[in-house]
Design a protein around this motif. Structure first.
Motif: not given
Length: 302
Positions: A238, A240-242, A246, A299
């Protein structure tokens, strides 16, 4: 001539036609071409040649393929208003791509928007001549930044043959026109594997004109098993998306970033308690995998 020509480390500005063209074997390395107005092409070579480490910004075809046994690697394209980055089907030659390999291709910009032409795509078949042959062709590791007119448009003309073709590891932000394959000739063993549009793997319904000749590999078939983890049930990343960073909860020290080609990336890593953190500011937008010895998670950098 049958003698090998060498062309290396020079810049061409406003060429009227080809930046480099040869009628015999060539080793082309490090050419930069900034084309002028008109139908100026990039590079055209013949059998038993290589093209590597070039930048092409031209008004027509970037690389013309009328050849056998050619290796093309690490090419950057700025695609302008006309022409394919990679074009097949030219001239009166029967062979238009036999045992050729294209790898590590980067389209940094596409100035073309809407088009129905065979001549304005990333990969395209040009012309209506019959009896052409493309066989044992591999195009692998293609990255297209921004929105492109069309990823590929291949109209296999009458009595022509496309056989044993592999498109693998493509990532495209978006396109205006759906990719298409029109089998007016003979098409067999055409594989498309690990092709992403945005963050989604391409589906059969997104390819116009496809048929039983086409094998569509799911994105779970990524190289080196990067997307085939033994178990991800206890692995959480997390956000995520970044964007700039991350975190992996309860991560391990052997974790690393891997791109969709299976290449391990040099990404700065630090720790917050039991969390493994990566500083990702310098990564481009796209799909990645975080991998440890026995776990993998997909990710997305946005």
């Amino acid at each position: 001539s049958n003698y090998t020509k060498y062309a290396s480390d020079f810049c061409i500005v406003k060429s009227r036609h080809f930046a480099y063209q040869s009628n015999g074997p060539s080793i082309v390395d490090g050419i930069k071409c900034f084309g002028g107005k008109g139908n100026n092409d990039g590079i055209g070579v013949r059998d038993n040649s290589s093209i590597k480490n070039c930048f092409l910004k031209v008004q027509d075809e970037n690389i013309k393929t009328n050849m056998t046994n050619v290796v093309i690697d690490n090419i950057v394209f700025h695609k302008q208003a006309n022409g394919n980055c990679i074009g097949f089907g030219f001239g009166n030659m029967t062979i238009n791509g036999l045992n050729c390999t294209y790898t590590n291709l980067y389209v940094v910009r596409d100035d073309q928007t809407l088009t129905t032409s065979e001549n304005k795509n990333i990969i395209g078949w040009v012309g209506s001549d019959a009896g052409k042959r493309v066989e044992d062709l591999t195009i692998k590791n293609l990255r297209v930044y921004g929105k492109t007119a069309c990823l590929f448009k291949i109209n296999v003309t009458s009595k022509s043959t496309w056989k044993n073709v592999l498109f693998e590891n493509f990532w495209v932000d978006a396109y205006y026109n759906a990719p298409s394959i029109t089998p007016n000739g003979a098409v067999s063993n055409f594989q498309i594997k690990n092709v992403y549009i945005g963050s989604n793997c391409i589906t059969r319904s997104e390819i116009a004109g496809q048929g039983a000749f086409l094998t569509l590999g799911g994105c779970s078939d990524a190289p080196n098993d990067v997307n085939n983890p033994k178990s991800n049930s206890d692995l959480m990343a997390y956000p995520n998306p970044f964007n700039h960073f991350i975190k992996i909860e309860n991560g391990s020290s052997d974790m690393c970033f891997v791109d969709i080609t299976g290449r391990t990336l040099n990404v700065s890593k630090y720790y917050e308690g039991t969390n493994v953190c990566f500083a990702t500011t310098n990564l481009n937008k796209g799909i990645y995998f975080i991998k440890s010895k026995d776990k993998t998670i997909k990710v997305i950098k946005q």
